[in-house]
Structure formats: C-alpha cells, structure tokens
Design a protein around this motif. Structure first.
Motif, PDB file in Angstrom:
ATOM      1  N   ALA A   1       0.843  -1.212   0.000  1.00  0.00           N
ATOM      2  CA  ALA A   1       0.000   0.000   0.000  1.00  0.00           C
ATOM      3  C   ALA A   1       0.872   1.253   0.000  1.00  0.00           C
ATOM      4  O   ALA A   1       0.600   2.219  -0.725  1.00  0.00           O
ATOM      5  CB  ALA A   1      -0.945  -0.018   1.205  1.00  0.00           C
ATOM      6  N   ILE A   2       1.923   1.241   0.800  1.00  0.00           N
ATOM      7  CA  ILE A   2       2.838   2.389   0.841  1.00  0.00           C
ATOM      8  C   ILE A   2       3.555   2.526  -0.502  1.00  0.00           C
ATOM      9  O   ILE A   2       3.672   3.622  -1.059  1.00  0.00           O
ATOM     10  CB  ILE A   2       3.847   2.223   2.003  1.00  0.00           C
ATOM     11  CG1 ILE A   2       3.124   2.392   3.341  1.00  0.00           C
ATOM     12  CG2 ILE A   2       5.008   3.208   1.878  1.00  0.00           C
ATOM     13  CD1 ILE A   2       3.977   2.030   4.557  1.00  0.00           C
ATOM     14  N   GLN A   3       4.026   1.401  -1.015  1.00  0.00           N
ATOM     15  CA  GLN A   3       4.725   1.446  -2.309  1.00  0.00           C
ATOM     16  C   GLN A   3       3.800   2.010  -3.387  1.00  0.00           C
ATOM     17  O   GLN A   3       4.203   2.848  -4.195  1.00  0.00           O
ATOM     18  CB  GLN A   3       5.192   0.020  -2.654  1.00  0.00           C
ATOM     19  CG  GLN A   3       5.992  -0.105  -3.928  1.00  0.00           C
ATOM     20  CD  GLN A   3       5.135  -0.312  -5.165  1.00  0.00           C
ATOM     21  OE1 GLN A   3       3.969  -0.726  -5.064  1.00  0.00           O
ATOM     22  NE2 GLN A   3       5.700  -0.043  -6.315  1.00  0.00           N
ATOM     23  N   HIS A   4       2.544   1.575  -3.375  1.00  0.00           N
ATOM     24  CA  HIS A   4       1.579   2.055  -4.374  1.00  0.00           C
ATOM     25  C   HIS A   4       1.328   3.556  -4.202  1.00  0.00           C
ATOM     26  O   HIS A   4       1.303   4.301  -5.191  1.00  0.00           O
ATOM     27  CB  HIS A   4       0.279   1.258  -4.232  1.00  0.00           C
ATOM     28  CG  HIS A   4      -0.749   1.597  -5.251  1.00  0.00           C
ATOM     29  ND1 HIS A   4      -0.618   1.248  -6.573  1.00  0.00           N
ATOM     30  CD2 HIS A   4      -1.917   2.292  -5.147  1.00  0.00           C
ATOM     31  CE1 HIS A   4      -1.674   1.701  -7.241  1.00  0.00           C
ATOM     32  NE2 HIS A   4      -2.471   2.336  -6.398  1.00  0.00           N
ATOM     33  N   GLY A   5       1.191   3.983  -2.953  1.00  0.00           N
ATOM     34  CA  GLY A   5       0.985   5.416  -2.686  1.00  0.00           C
ATOM     35  C   GLY A   5       2.150   6.252  -3.207  1.00  0.00           C
ATOM     36  O   GLY A   5       1.948   7.301  -3.840  1.00  0.00           O
ATOM     37  N   LEU A   6       3.360   5.784  -2.955  1.00  0.00           N
ATOM     38  CA  LEU A   6       4.548   6.519  -3.434  1.00  0.00           C
ATOM     39  C   LEU A   6       4.587   6.535  -4.959  1.00  0.00           C
ATOM     40  O   LEU A   6       4.920   7.555  -5.580  1.00  0.00           O
ATOM     41  CB  LEU A   6       5.825   5.876  -2.884  1.00  0.00           C
ATOM     42  CG  LEU A   6       6.030   5.985  -1.376  1.00  0.00           C
ATOM     43  CD1 LEU A   6       7.201   5.106  -0.925  1.00  0.00           C
ATOM     44  CD2 LEU A   6       6.271   7.443  -0.955  1.00  0.00           C
ATOM     45  N   GLU A   7       4.236   5.414  -5.536  1.00  0.00           N
ATOM     46  CA  GLU A   7       4.219   5.290  -7.002  1.00  0.00           C
ATOM     47  C   GLU A   7       3.248   6.299  -7.631  1.00  0.00           C
ATOM     48  O   GLU A   7       3.598   7.026  -8.558  1.00  0.00           O
ATOM     49  CB  GLU A   7       3.799   3.849  -7.302  1.00  0.00           C
ATOM     50  CG  GLU A   7       4.032   3.350  -8.685  1.00  0.00           C
ATOM     51  CD  GLU A   7       5.504   3.268  -9.036  1.00  0.00           C
ATOM     52  OE1 GLU A   7       5.900   4.021  -9.930  1.00  0.00           O
ATOM     53  OE2 GLU A   7       6.240   2.491  -8.425  1.00  0.00           O
ATOM     54  N   ILE A   8       2.041   6.336  -7.088  1.00  0.00           N
ATOM     55  CA  ILE A   8       0.996   7.220  -7.631  1.00  0.00           C
ATOM     56  C   ILE A   8       1.407   8.685  -7.465  1.00  0.00           C
ATOM     57  O   ILE A   8       1.330   9.483  -8.412  1.00  0.00           O
ATOM     58  CB  ILE A   8      -0.347   6.982  -6.874  1.00  0.00           C
ATOM     59  CG1 ILE A   8      -0.853   5.557  -7.082  1.00  0.00           C
ATOM     60  CG2 ILE A   8      -1.400   8.020  -7.267  1.00  0.00           C
ATOM     61  CD1 ILE A   8      -1.350   5.262  -8.466  1.00  0.00           C
TER      62      ILE A   8
END
Ligand code: 2AM
Length: 194
Positions: A109-116
């Motif tokens: 979830a954190i990785q996805h947030g950073l990605e977005i």
C-alpha cells in the motif's frame, strides 16, 4: 558548486538483527561462490527500495519530501519478516541475488501510494509489479556461462530460513552517488509512519 541533479530513491532501513542475518548469508554465499562473477552489495548498504526515482532535480526534493511525509502519515508502522533467498529473473538465469520477506499489506500500500504520488509529478511509474526484495549481489556482465551455472547450482541447494524482523517505522529518501569504489547512500529525508 553543488550538482543540480541527484540520483535518488525511497527506501526502508533494516534492523541490526536483520543486518546481522544478511551478513551471515552474504558471507556464506561469498564462500560458496568465490571469484569475481558477483558484485556484492556491502551489507551496510542493503535496504528495501520502495521507489527508484533516478535523476531528481534538487529543486524537486522539497515536494518529494512532502509526498513521503503525506504517504507515511497515512500508514501505521508494521513488521516485516526477512528470510528466503532467490534470484531475478530466475534461479536458472540469475542476474540479481536477493533475500526475500513476508510483509503485511501496508508495505504494497505504501509502495503504491509513493508510485501514484511520484508519477503525478513526473517520475516514471515502475513497469514491473512490486516485488519487495533485498539485493545481496548482482551478476557481473562479464560472468562466463560456467560461472552463471555455478551460481544457479548454489542457489538451488542453499536454503535460507528466517533471518530476523524489521519494524518499519519510517520511510527515507536516499541520495545515491555511484563512486568508483561503489555506491554511497546518503539519507536526505525521513518521515515517520503514523
Ligand atoms: P535493486 O536492489 O533491485 O537493484 C538503489 O540503486 C536502489 O534502487 C537499489 O536497491 C535498486 O534496486 C533500486 N532500483 C530500482 N530500479 C532501479 C534502476 N532502474 N536502476 C538502479 N537502481 C534501481
């Protein structure tokens, strides 16, 4: 005069317990795979990368810091359990040797947030699915077929169990300087998870 661009990535740091375990695995692999076919990552440099940014204009660092703060504030701290060994793209064709982990859904979830959020300000999204790993070494470009075969054989038989727990409490922005003696990582910013 300072550089106007720095190579940077967002990562999680590892606990001393995890580092000690990685040190043992790295030492054992060096013993089993001698010679120059692998470029080993010094254990003090091993981290869990969440987002590789590449070249970052220093004028963008403030906004990146704010993104990291905002994503961190949305998530609670959690534990990851480090262990297992493998290779990318696969054991029979090793290029990167890694140690794996088990992590709760906060991590992707954190990785996805950073990605977005980093994509919104122009950083190229990762094309490959997120596959959290700790890189121990990389196969040299000039490794021979025989050396690569030897690495595969070692990886097929060498088992790595549980190595340790790392509590993920913060996210860090690192600068990476690729010096002749190896990469030097410098922490530029840290954000606490909530
Ligand atoms: P890796 O361990 O899988 O090689 C600093 O270089 C960190 O950013 C490394 O942990 C590296 O991951 C990661 N990274 C991700 N994509 C990268 C890329 N295209 N070039 C260099 N490093 C990259």
């Amino acid at each position: 005069m300072g550089a106007s661009v720095v190579r940077a990535f967002i990562a999680v740091d590892l606990s001393p317990e995890t580092r000690k375990g990685l040190e043992q695995v790295s030492a054992e692999l060096k013993r089993r795979i001698p010679g120059g076919a692998l470029r080993w990552v010094p254990v003090e440099n091993i981290h869990l990368t969440l987002k590789f940014l590449g070249d970052v204009s220093v004028t963008n660092i403030d906004v990146l810091n704010k993104i990291i703060d905002a994503v961190a504030a949305l998530h609670h701290s959690f534990d990851i359990s480090i262990g297992g060994i493998g290779a990318y793209p696969r054991i029979l064709h090793p290029r990167v040797i890694w140690v794996g982990m088990e992590a709760p859904s906060e991590l992707p979830a954190i990785q996805h947030g950073l990605e977005i959020e980093t994509a919104r300000i122009g950083y190229a999204p990762e094309e490959r699915p997120f596959s959290p790993h700790l890189t121990l070494g990389r196969v040299s470009r000039n490794a021979s077929g025989q050396e690569i075969h030897q690495i595969s054989e070692v990886l097929k038989t060498y088992k790595v169990g549980f190595l340790g727990v790392t509590r993920v409490e913060s996210l860090h922005l690192f600068r990476s300087d690729l010096n002749p003696g190896g990469a030097v990582y410098t922490r530029l910013h840290s954000a606490q998870l909530s």
